[in-house]
Motif scaffolding. Structure first.
Motif, PDB file in Angstrom:
ATOM      1  N   GLY A   1      38.291  30.992  43.361  1.00 27.47           N
ATOM      2  CA  GLY A   1      37.255  30.208  42.689  1.00 27.47           C
ATOM      3  C   GLY A   1      37.623  29.715  41.320  1.00 27.47           C
ATOM      4  N   SER A   2      38.640  30.286  40.689  1.00 31.22           N
ATOM      5  CA  SER A   2      39.018  29.854  39.342  1.00 31.22           C
ATOM      6  C   SER A   2      40.429  29.303  39.266  1.00 31.22           C
ATOM      7  CB  SER A   2      38.843  31.006  38.342  1.00 31.22           C
ATOM      8  OG  SER A   2      39.511  32.165  38.786  1.00 31.22           O
ATOM      9  N   ASN A   3      41.109  29.200  40.426  1.00 34.50           N
ATOM     10  CA  ASN A   3      42.448  28.586  40.499  1.00 34.50           C
ATOM     11  C   ASN A   3      43.448  29.274  39.564  1.00 34.50           C
ATOM     12  OD1 ASN A   3      41.242  26.763  42.275  1.00 34.50           O
ATOM     13  ND2 ASN A   3      40.823  25.289  40.640  1.00 34.50           N
ATOM     14  N   THR A   4      43.390  30.607  39.593  1.00 36.69           N
ATOM     15  CA  THR A   4      44.279  31.388  38.746  1.00 36.69           C
ATOM     16  C   THR A   4      44.828  32.592  39.507  1.00 36.69           C
ATOM     17  OG1 THR A   4      42.452  32.739  37.913  1.00 36.69           O
ATOM     18  CG2 THR A   4      43.061  30.788  36.612  1.00 36.69           C
ATOM     19  N   VAL A   5      45.861  33.185  38.935  1.00 36.26           N
ATOM     20  CA  VAL A   5      46.336  34.494  39.355  1.00 36.26           C
ATOM     21  C   VAL A   5      46.190  35.438  38.172  1.00 36.26           C
ATOM     22  CG1 VAL A   5      48.371  35.850  39.986  1.00 36.26           C
ATOM     23  CG2 VAL A   5      47.908  33.682  41.130  1.00 36.26           C
ATOM     24  N   SER A   6      45.473  36.550  38.393  1.00 36.61           N
ATOM     25  CA  SER A   6      45.338  37.568  37.354  1.00 36.61           C
ATOM     26  C   SER A   6      46.476  38.565  37.486  1.00 36.61           C
ATOM     27  CB  SER A   6      44.003  38.302  37.488  1.00 36.61           C
ATOM     28  OG  SER A   6      42.915  37.429  37.274  1.00 36.61           O
ATOM     29  N   VAL A   7      47.101  38.893  36.353  1.00 39.70           N
ATOM     30  CA  VAL A   7      48.141  39.924  36.300  1.00 39.70           C
ATOM     31  C   VAL A   7      47.514  41.171  35.699  1.00 39.70           C
ATOM     32  CG1 VAL A   7      50.417  40.557  35.438  1.00 39.70           C
ATOM     33  CG2 VAL A   7      49.910  38.157  35.982  1.00 39.70           C
ATOM     34  N   ILE A   8      47.464  42.250  36.485  1.00 41.00           N
ATOM     35  CA  ILE A   8      46.863  43.507  36.023  1.00 41.00           C
ATOM     36  C   ILE A   8      47.964  44.475  35.619  1.00 41.00           C
ATOM     37  CG2 ILE A   8      45.500  45.523  36.712  1.00 41.00           C
ATOM     38  CD1 ILE A   8      43.984  43.711  38.635  1.00 41.00           C
ATOM     39  N   ASP A   9      47.856  45.007  34.419  1.00 39.86           N
ATOM     40  CA  ASP A   9      48.725  46.098  33.974  1.00 39.86           C
ATOM     41  C   ASP A   9      48.154  47.383  34.576  1.00 39.86           C
ATOM     42  OD1 ASP A   9      49.719  48.330  32.473  1.00 39.86           O
ATOM     43  OD2 ASP A   9      50.328  46.966  30.882  1.00 39.86           O
ATOM     44  N   CYS A  10      48.895  48.003  35.490  1.00 36.18           N
ATOM     45  CA  CYS A  10      48.377  49.168  36.213  1.00 36.18           C
ATOM     46  C   CYS A  10      48.357  50.437  35.371  1.00 36.18           C
ATOM     47  CB  CYS A  10      49.178  49.398  37.496  1.00 36.18           C
ATOM     48  SG  CYS A  10      49.005  48.057  38.692  1.00 36.18           S
ATOM     49  N   GLU A  11      49.036  50.441  34.219  1.00 32.40           N
ATOM     50  CA  GLU A  11      48.976  51.600  33.321  1.00 32.40           C
ATOM     51  C   GLU A  11      47.689  51.569  32.506  1.00 32.40           C
ATOM     52  OE1 GLU A  11      51.099  54.155  33.383  1.00 32.40           O
ATOM     53  OE2 GLU A  11      52.074  53.105  35.057  1.00 32.40           O
ATOM     54  N   THR A  12      47.377  50.416  31.951  1.00 36.04           N
ATOM     55  CA  THR A  12      46.167  50.296  31.126  1.00 36.04           C
ATOM     56  C   THR A  12      44.953  49.912  31.972  1.00 36.04           C
ATOM     57  OG1 THR A  12      46.539  47.940  30.661  1.00 36.04           O
ATOM     58  CG2 THR A  12      47.568  49.544  29.177  1.00 36.04           C
ATOM     59  N   ARG A  13      45.200  49.457  33.203  1.00 40.90           N
ATOM     60  CA  ARG A  13      44.151  48.957  34.104  1.00 40.90           C
ATOM     61  C   ARG A  13      43.350  47.842  33.438  1.00 40.90           C
ATOM     62  NH1 ARG A  13      43.278  54.731  35.091  1.00 40.90           N
ATOM     63  NH2 ARG A  13      44.488  55.357  36.926  1.00 40.90           N
ATOM     64  N   GLN A  14      44.081  46.906  32.859  1.00 37.74           N
ATOM     65  CA  GLN A  14      43.483  45.725  32.232  1.00 37.74           C
ATOM     66  C   GLN A  14      44.267  44.487  32.645  1.00 37.74           C
ATOM     67  OE1 GLN A  14      43.556  46.501  28.007  1.00 37.74           O
ATOM     68  NE2 GLN A  14      41.683  47.729  28.066  1.00 37.74           N
ATOM     69  N   VAL A  15      43.610  43.331  32.570  1.00 38.74           N
ATOM     70  CA  VAL A  15      44.279  42.070  32.866  1.00 38.74           C
ATOM     71  C   VAL A  15      45.201  41.709  31.709  1.00 38.74           C
ATOM     72  CG1 VAL A  15      43.970  39.594  33.244  1.00 38.74           C
ATOM     73  CG2 VAL A  15      42.465  41.226  34.394  1.00 38.74           C
ATOM     74  N   ALA A  16      46.491  41.590  32.014  1.00 33.57           N
ATOM     75  CA  ALA A  16      47.481  41.264  30.987  1.00 33.57           C
ATOM     76  C   ALA A  16      47.680  39.768  30.830  1.00 33.57           C
ATOM     77  CB  ALA A  16      48.814  41.931  31.331  1.00 33.57           C
ATOM     78  N   ALA A  17      47.373  39.002  31.899  1.00 31.04           N
ATOM     79  CA  ALA A  17      47.537  37.551  31.843  1.00 31.04           C
ATOM     80  C   ALA A  17      46.716  36.903  32.943  1.00 31.04           C
ATOM     81  CB  ALA A  17      49.015  37.165  32.000  1.00 31.04           C
ATOM     82  N   SER A  18      46.325  35.663  32.709  1.00 27.08           N
ATOM     83  CA  SER A  18      45.652  34.841  33.712  1.00 27.08           C
ATOM     84  C   SER A  18      46.422  33.530  33.802  1.00 27.08           C
ATOM     85  CB  SER A  18      44.193  34.583  33.327  1.00 27.08           C
ATOM     86  OG  SER A  18      43.537  33.809  34.307  1.00 27.08           O
ATOM     87  N   ILE A  19      47.043  33.281  34.943  1.00 25.36           N
ATOM     88  CA  ILE A  19      47.994  32.172  35.073  1.00 25.36           C
ATOM     89  C   ILE A  19      47.382  31.063  35.942  1.00 25.36           C
ATOM     90  CG2 ILE A  19      50.300  31.515  35.864  1.00 25.36           C
ATOM     91  CD1 ILE A  19      51.047  34.527  35.513  1.00 25.36           C
ATOM     92  N   PRO A  20      47.224  29.844  35.424  1.00 24.20           N
ATOM     93  CA  PRO A  20      46.723  28.740  36.244  1.00 24.20           C
ATOM     94  C   PRO A  20      47.721  28.393  37.347  1.00 24.20           C
ATOM     95  CG  PRO A  20      46.590  28.218  33.894  1.00 24.20           C
ATOM     96  CD  PRO A  20      47.438  29.436  34.021  1.00 24.20           C
ATOM     97  N   VAL A  21      47.201  28.179  38.558  1.00 27.96           N
ATOM     98  CA  VAL A  21      48.045  27.783  39.692  1.00 27.96           C
ATOM     99  C   VAL A  21      47.386  26.577  40.367  1.00 27.96           C
ATOM    100  CG1 VAL A  21      49.167  30.019  40.041  1.00 27.96           C
ATOM    101  CG2 VAL A  21      46.949  29.586  41.110  1.00 27.96           C
ATOM    102  N   GLY A  22      47.573  26.410  41.691  1.00 27.36           N
ATOM    103  CA  GLY A  22      46.959  25.301  42.398  1.00 27.36           C
ATOM    104  C   GLY A  22      45.502  25.580  42.745  1.00 27.36           C
TER     105      GLY A  22
END
Length: 338
Positions: free
Chosen positions: A89-110
């Protein structure tokens, strides 16, 4: 086991043949995946726009991680430090840091990304964008798209060869599998298969690809080196999932329309068994010792346990409504809950 219409995850003790917990999660859980190094399961709650992390030993949610809108799929980096979530729904890929359990980046894609699949090397994520019929190649270290490659219409699933050289992309509307050279970042072929291909599985040696063609009631076999469809095999009605054993000798086929699982001998191409299961089988998973196959039933709201040695149904276990995805976690005895 994610129950899409109950907003729960069922925890099944395979040895005891029973549900030991029903864990409340965010709205409309779809994909879920076991962490590669810890007894945790990451659950994608599509309507909630979050990923819930469940401690399987304690059978409870540790944290809820907000991601993008309408996420459906999650995959881990090989070392388990990061997870990648495709947000349709937001045309992104979220990158989750599994140590901190937080989103480290949100990358726009198609547009409308359905799947984000990590390569075995861990440096590349392959994203299938369903609405604009493309694949985005994301450099994990740069946190950006380094190539966008047109593929056949409505890509829905991605699998990558074990050596990381190619990606195979199922395009359901086109009846094709697109093959991408990941090193050259180029399209190699659109391989015609059956009608409405939905899922594929790659042999561990990387030599062959098996494709489930839902509306052709067949399996297509692709040669992974020549990028050709070389055989068409029979399946039951509406095959929806395929799953290979680790040694590549047997293939399991979930037949959504005929309420059965086929066991196919890969070398001979023969159907060795047809096992009756519940109504509308979909997701499948094997236990770590591969002695039990679990099959989720979207219509009858239960899961089948199949003895893979004797090729017989052991039992059906009721779970929540509309179960789809299965993750198997081996929990140390001292961490088991009630």
């Amino acid at each position: 086991m994610s129950n899409g219409k109950s907003d729960t995850v069922s925890v099944i003790d395979v040895a005891a043949l029973r549900v030991v917990a029903s864990v409340a999660v965010g709205a409309s859980p779809t994909g879920l995946r076991a962490h590669p190094r810890r007894p945790e399961v990451y659950v994608v709650a599509s309507e909630a726009g979050e990923v819930d992390v469940i401690d399987i030993g304690r059978q409870e949610v540790l944290t809820r991680i907000p991601v993008g809108q309408h996420p459906f799929f999650i995959d881990f980096s090989p070392h388990g430090r990061e997870a990648y979530v495709a947000n349709a729904g937001s045309n992104t890929v979220s990158v989750i840091d599994c140590e901190t359990r937080q989103v480290a980046a949100s990358i726009p894609v198609g547009r409308q990304p359905s799947v984000a699949r990590a390569s075995a090397s861990g440096n590349l994520v392959v994203v299938a964008n369903r609405e604009d019929s493309s694949v985005s190649l994301v450099d994990v270290f740069q946190r950006s798209v380094v190539a966008t490659i047109p593929v056949a219409s409505q890509p829905e699933q991605v699998e990558i060869l074990p050596d990381g050289s190619k990606a195979f992309v199922v395009a359901s509307a086109a009846g094709k599998v697109s093959v991408i050279d990941l090193k050259r970042r180029a399209l190699l072929a659109h391989v015609p298969v059956g009608k409405t291909p939905l899922h594929l599985s790659i042999k561990p040696d990387g030599g062959e690809v098996f494709v489930a063609n839902f509306d052709s009631h067949t399996l297509s076999v692709l040669n992974a080196w020549s990028n050709d469809a070389v055989e068409t095999l029979p399946a039951g009605q509406q095959p929806v999932r395929v799953l290979l054993r680790r040694d590549g000798k047997e293939l399991y086929v979930a037949n959504f329309g005929s309420n059965s699982v086929f066991v196919v001998d890969v070398a001979s191409r023969r159907v060795e068994a047809s096992i009756g299961v519940g109504s509308q089988p979909d997701g499948m998973a094997l236990t770590p010792d591969e002695k039990v196959l679990l099959v989720a039933h979207a219509e009858s709201n239960d899961v089948a346990l199949v003895d893979t040695t004797r090729r017989v149904l052991i039992t059906l276990i009721p779970v929540g409504r509309a179960p789809r995805a299965i993750a198997v976690v081996q929990v140390p005895d001292e961490r088991r809950g009630g």
